[in-house]
Design a protein around this motif. Structure first.
Motif, PDB file in Angstrom:
ATOM      1  N   THR A   7      66.953  -1.434   1.800  1.00  0.00           N
ATOM      2  CA  THR A   7      67.136  -2.827   2.161  1.00  0.00           C
ATOM      3  C   THR A   7      67.843  -3.631   1.083  1.00  0.00           C
ATOM      4  OG1 THR A   7      64.905  -3.110   1.376  1.00  0.00           O
ATOM      5  CG2 THR A   7      65.202  -2.953   3.761  1.00  0.00           C
ATOM      6  N   ASP A   8      67.738  -3.254  -0.156  1.00  0.00           N
ATOM      7  CA  ASP A   8      68.556  -3.949  -1.144  1.00  0.00           C
ATOM      8  C   ASP A   8      69.318  -2.886  -1.911  1.00  0.00           C
ATOM      9  OD1 ASP A   8      66.599  -4.481  -4.116  1.00  0.00           O
ATOM     10  OD2 ASP A   8      66.430  -2.924  -2.590  1.00  0.00           O
ATOM     11  N   PRO A   9      70.487  -3.263  -2.469  1.00  0.00           N
ATOM     12  CA  PRO A   9      71.412  -2.239  -2.937  1.00  0.00           C
ATOM     13  C   PRO A   9      70.811  -1.277  -3.948  1.00  0.00           C
ATOM     14  CG  PRO A   9      72.133  -4.460  -3.597  1.00  0.00           C
ATOM     15  CD  PRO A   9      71.038  -4.621  -2.611  1.00  0.00           C
ATOM     16  N   PHE A  10      69.962  -1.742  -4.803  1.00  0.00           N
ATOM     17  CA  PHE A  10      69.453  -0.832  -5.824  1.00  0.00           C
ATOM     18  C   PHE A  10      67.996  -0.463  -5.599  1.00  0.00           C
ATOM     19  CE2 PHE A  10      72.944  -2.938  -8.326  1.00  0.00           C
ATOM     20  CZ  PHE A  10      73.833  -1.945  -7.972  1.00  0.00           C
ATOM     21  N   ALA A 454      70.204  -2.380   9.895  1.00  0.00           N
ATOM     22  CA  ALA A 454      69.053  -1.519  10.218  1.00  0.00           C
ATOM     23  C   ALA A 454      67.849  -2.375  10.602  1.00  0.00           C
ATOM     24  CB  ALA A 454      68.723  -0.623   9.031  1.00  0.00           C
ATOM     25  N   ARG A 455      67.660  -3.478   9.859  1.00  0.00           N
ATOM     26  CA  ARG A 455      66.505  -4.335  10.179  1.00  0.00           C
ATOM     27  C   ARG A 455      66.584  -4.909  11.588  1.00  0.00           C
ATOM     28  NH1 ARG A 455      67.023  -5.718   4.953  1.00  0.00           N
ATOM     29  NH2 ARG A 455      68.176  -7.634   5.348  1.00  0.00           N
ATOM     30  N   ARG A 456      67.814  -5.081  12.071  1.00  0.00           N
ATOM     31  CA  ARG A 456      67.968  -5.598  13.445  1.00  0.00           C
ATOM     32  C   ARG A 456      68.111  -4.447  14.452  1.00  0.00           C
ATOM     33  NH1 ARG A 456      70.116  -8.662   9.824  1.00  0.00           N
ATOM     34  NH2 ARG A 456      69.949 -10.918   9.891  1.00  0.00           N
ATOM     35  N   GLY A 457      67.917  -3.218  13.961  1.00  0.00           N
ATOM     36  CA  GLY A 457      68.043  -2.054  14.845  1.00  0.00           C
ATOM     37  C   GLY A 457      69.479  -1.787  15.268  1.00  0.00           C
ATOM     38  N   LEU A 458      70.442  -2.277  14.476  1.00  0.00           N
ATOM     39  CA  LEU A 458      71.845  -2.166  14.887  1.00  0.00           C
ATOM     40  C   LEU A 458      72.666  -1.219  14.011  1.00  0.00           C
ATOM     41  CD1 LEU A 458      72.641  -5.964  15.539  1.00  0.00           C
ATOM     42  CD2 LEU A 458      72.353  -4.156  17.239  1.00  0.00           C
TER      43      LEU A 458
END
Ligand code: GLN
Length: 606
Positions: A7-10, A454-458
């Motif tokens: 969810t976050d780059p690192f 991904a969080r929006r399922g897309l």
């Protein structure tokens, strides 16, 4: 490699840290060992990509190989660079462990750059021309765009000028034509020093073998830092991928700078560029060899193995140098088949390296599928089919992408105006830096984008990402082809067209490259995951070889390492780039259509 970057780059989200990770999480929320692997790999890639920024131009301008031989050697070299990790990975898994393999590889690669450096220290090649069968020495004067070639005929010095109809004019000092040579009656050549050519090939051989021990195994150690199911793994690989490109970025500017200079400064010579690559690689080795115990417990020798085979492996690796040497010698002796000899004629004249590449690939893909059909469940077989389809498409991507080191660098040298806002000019090799720069700039953004989708399922599935990458790599070429219409009176296009191509190519790379390895681990039948990983590398190796063949189609005639007619060369590049751009875009669209049935075959793997 990761299929998404979290969810976050690192991957610093505290909730992501599993209990076993927290104890040593001290570098961007990752195991502190990652820092040392990051710097080691950054310096190794500093050497590799610094050398890559020089190699094609070095072969064409210093060794005076024709374009066909230059791009053939380049394609064969990079193909071996991706083929040797199969063996290097196997040796590490069975006998040496990753850490010893990386150390050994680092030493071989450092030596390789030193030998390349030595290969450049003398008069490697003398240009000549066969004019109507008679040999004339060629003199070269001036530097950069002002370089001119002359032959001496009956005491007069005549400038060589290629014409559009492929005939050649020999011009007097006042520009009048002293002699007109009909098409095909002017044959440029170079007489190469046997010693320096020997050193060149030995250097390249050391690099391919060293890379086989280094590259796959350092990535394995990165993977080993994370326990199964540790969600930071993908982010860890993103950071590692940033290290790769950060190292590349600096050397792609600095090695060409030292070798050929910038603006009015002519540089120190090729040796200095290779020396810097060697220094970078030596630093990589030092960082890894003297790790202060930081990597203890990672990449150690496998439990079932002892040291008894080590020496044999080291000797075997060195003994492979003459073998690789022979493969290169065979590549260099390549002559294009007669026009009209057809596909079979082409196959028959294919260098041994080409036969090995295609042969292995064409046997491996159906062979592994037949095995899976017999030994796996229906679902496992379907997943393997999906993997093989994607591996095949992967070859198309890297074939186009890898024009960067060969035909695109030659295009930059010949048909690109290298001025940056009229302030200063960069050199052709330095244009390779655009890719690394865009990756460093965009990788975090892409991570965030995949995460948000991904969080929006897309988040798109792997086949769609692959399809987009293929369309993208094709579109990059079509952009450049469009730009060729705006070439100036000297048949040079603005640098920004090339930068635009690299921007699109880098975005495409971020859709396919970090996705691939992790996809293989998920789709493969567990028992043969190593073999499948090997097949993935093999597909990139085949692509490098084909990339050399494609670049050979874009060959233009040179005398003394310089093109005789810039209009012809611009048209040749535009023609080849348009063809591969269109073919790739169409193949990408086919894959996008196929993504629907492929998704079904993948049984939920994303
Ligand atoms: N640029 C990356 C590297 O050198 C990926 C190249 C590739 O996989 N073909 O590691």
């Amino acid at each position: 490699m990761p299929d998404s970057y979290g969810t976050d780059p690192f991957g610093q989200a505290a909730a992501d840290l599993p209990p076993q990770g927290t104890r040593d999480a001290s570098w961007f929320g990752h195991p502190r060992q990652l820092a040392r692997l990051f710097t080691t790999e950054a310096m190794e890639r500093f050497g590799y990509y610094g050398m890559r920024a020089l190699l094609t131009l070095y072969l064409a301008q210093h060794f005076l190989f024709s374009d066909t031989t230059t791009t053939g050697i380049y394609g064969g070299f990079t193909a071996l660079v991706y083929l040797t990790p199969l063996i290097g990975g196997l040796m590490a898994d069975r006998f040496l462990g990753s850490k010893r393999s990386v150390k050994f590889g680092a030493i071989l690669m450092s030596l390789g750059y030193v030998v390349l450096c030595l290969s450049s220290s003398g008069g490697a090649a003398k240009p000549f021309a066969l004019i109507e069968g008679q040999r004339y020495e060629v003199m070269v004067s001036g530097t950069g765009d002002a370089r001119k070639q002359y032959v001496t005929d009956q005491g007069a010095s005549l400038q060589i000028k290629g014409n559009e109809d492929k005939s050649v004019s020999l011009l007097r000092a006042d520009g009048s034509e002293a002699r007109h040579v009909a098409p095909g009656k002017f044959e440029p050549g170079g007489e190469r020093s046997a010693l320096f050519t020997f050193l060149l090939i030995c250097g390249l051989a050391l690099l391919t073998i060293g890379n086989g021990f280094f590259k796959p195994n350092i990535s394995t150690i990165v993977g080993a830092l994370y326990a199964d199911g540790d969600r930071r793994r993908d982010a860890g690989f993103t950071i590692f991928y940033m290290g790769i490109n950060l190292g590349s970025l600096f050397s792609q500017i600095l090695c060409p700078l030292l070798a050929v200079g910038m603006g009015s400064w002519g540089g120190l010579g090729w040796w200095a560029g290779f020396a810097l690559a060697a220094a970078g690689m030596a630093v990589s080795w030092l960082l890894f060899q003297f790790d202060g115990g930081k990597l203890d417990g990672f990449g150690e020798r496998p439990a079932h193995a002892d040291a008894s085979k080590d020496l044999l492996i080291y000797i075997g690796a060195l003994a492979a140098i003459p073998l690789v040497y022979l493969l290169f010698a065979n590549l260099m002796a390549y002559v294009k088949p007669e026009p009209g000899s057809g596909f079979l004629g082409y196959l028959a004249t294919l260098p041994i390296m080409g036969k090995i590449m295609f042969g292995t690939f064409l046997v491996a893909i159906p062979g592994i599928l037949i095995w899976s059909w017999r030994n796996g469940s229906k679902q496992e077989f379907q997943m393997m089919v999906a993997a093989m389809v994607l591996i095949t498409f992967n070859t198309v991507f890297w074939t186009l992408f890898e024009q960067a080191g060969s035909s695109l660098t030659l295009f930059a040298d010949r048909n690109t105006d290298m001025s940056v806002f009229g302030l200063f000019s960069i050199s052709a090799g330095q244009t390779q830096f655009f890719n690394a720069f865009f990756i460093v700039a965009l990788a975090p953004l892409f991570s965030m984008m995949w995460g948000a989708l991904a969080r929006r399922g897309l988040e798109p599935g792997i086949p769609i990402k692959f399809g987009v990458a293929l369309v993208g790599v094709g579109a990059g070429f079509l952009l450049l082809v469009w730009g060729t219409q705006f070439a100036d009176a000297h048949y040079k296009v603005g640098l920004w067209w090339l930068a635009g191509l690299y921007l699109i190519h880098s975005m495409a790379e971020l859709c396919i490259s970090p996705v691939g390895l992790s996809m293989i681990t998920k789709l493969s039948i567990a028992r043969i995951v190593g073999l499948m990983m090997g097949t993935w590398f093999l597909s990139i190796a085949v692509a490098q070889y084909v990339a050399g063949v494609v670049a050979q189609f874009a060959s233009v005639e040179t005398v003394g390492g310089e093109v005789t007619n810039l209009k012809v060369s611009l048209e040749t590049y535009a023609g080849v780039f348009q063809t591969i751009g269109e073919v790739s875009a169409v193949i990408g669209v086919i894959l996008l259509v196929l993504s629907v049935p492929l998704k079904r075959l993948m049984h939920g793997v994303k």
